[in-house]
Design a protein around this motif. Sequence first.
Motif, PDB file in Angstrom:
ATOM      1  N   ASP A   3       0.714  -1.196  -0.167  1.00  0.00           N
ATOM      2  CA  ASP A   3       0.429  -0.008   0.102  1.00  0.00           C
ATOM      3  C   ASP A   3       0.766   1.199   0.142  1.00  0.00           C
ATOM      4  O   ASP A   3       1.873   1.484   1.164  1.00  0.00           O
ATOM      5  CB  ASP A   3      -0.770   0.025   0.945  1.00  0.00           C
ATOM      6  N   SER A   5      -0.336   4.301  -0.647  1.00  0.00           N
ATOM      7  CA  SER A   5      -1.228   5.715  -0.054  1.00  0.00           C
ATOM      8  C   SER A   5      -0.392   5.852   1.202  1.00  0.00           C
ATOM      9  O   SER A   5      -0.039   5.259   2.028  1.00  0.00           O
ATOM     10  CB  SER A   5      -2.635   5.270  -0.454  1.00  0.00           C
ATOM     11  N   SER A 297       3.174  -1.434   3.666  1.00  0.00           N
ATOM     12  CA  SER A 297       2.738   0.360   4.235  1.00  0.00           C
ATOM     13  C   SER A 297       4.033   1.639   3.800  1.00  0.00           C
ATOM     14  O   SER A 297       5.207   0.976   4.661  1.00  0.00           O
ATOM     15  CB  SER A 297       1.804   0.081   4.570  1.00  0.00           C
TER      16      SER A 297
END
Length: 307
Positions: A3, A5, A297
């Motif tokens: 991820d 983002s 992440s």
Amino acid sequence: MTDLSCAFLNLHLKNPTVLASGILGTSPTLLERVARAGAGAVTSKSCGPEPRAGHPNPVCLDWGGGLINAIGLTNPGIEEETRHLTASAQRLRPLGVPLIASIFAPSVEAFAEVARKVSAALPDLIEVNISCPNVGDEFGTPFAGLPETAAAVTAAVKAATDIPISVKLAPNVPVIARIARAVVEAGADAITAVNTMPGMVIDADAGRPVLANKMGGISGPALKPIALRCVAEIARAVKVPIIGTGGITTGRDAAEMIMAGASAVGIGSAAWYRGPEVFDAIVSELAEWMQAAGYSSIEEMRGIAIQ
């Protein structure tokens, strides 16, 4: 699944890459192109109260270890810039890519006025460029040079707009953490670190500097170790998001900057080297590196190098 983002203040970035100010101007079509090329956010070229022609050519050179430039803050003035930024915001909004408007000025009062005017374009963030290194002869010592002047500009801009602000700091100061603390205490919502490093390149055959302005700002790979150190010191000193900028050319470079404490990663000279498609490339390289290293992440690796 990796991820990429990330959150930056109240903004959602699809990935941590940010077009740095200055490299591609403020044309709505160019900013849209960069957004479509994968940038998580885009920053316009710095704009001041009046139009500026900038310095005469030559103004930029690849000297081998990076770029050196003395563009001289070429811009159309805040009135015309606001029209460009309004059009840019309209193009970027459907793409979900935040717009950062960069501003500069010769005085504290002028900074406030430029901030007030640029707010009419409704950018998502205003970047307050107090650190341009190649107009010192005209404006005196950059406002980023002292905590007191940096704080004065920050407070004035903060009072002039409801839009969040990120203050862009200079690397060539004795203790950058002191400047960071001063601007945060004065109201900065975020920090952009860092601007280019003042330098000079001489053509030995001609016996003269390569730039018409003689001195300019060093960016690209040579700046990365300096930028990493600055971001790490700022991240230890204050608890606001940082756009880490300086020498980010690959996905691995981006990982290093995030590990130093950056929330997002500014990309400038790499667009010169690799073209606007560099954003998609760095995002892909970062995702591949994270997967191989076992990170799922951005948050997992933010600041781990300074713990």
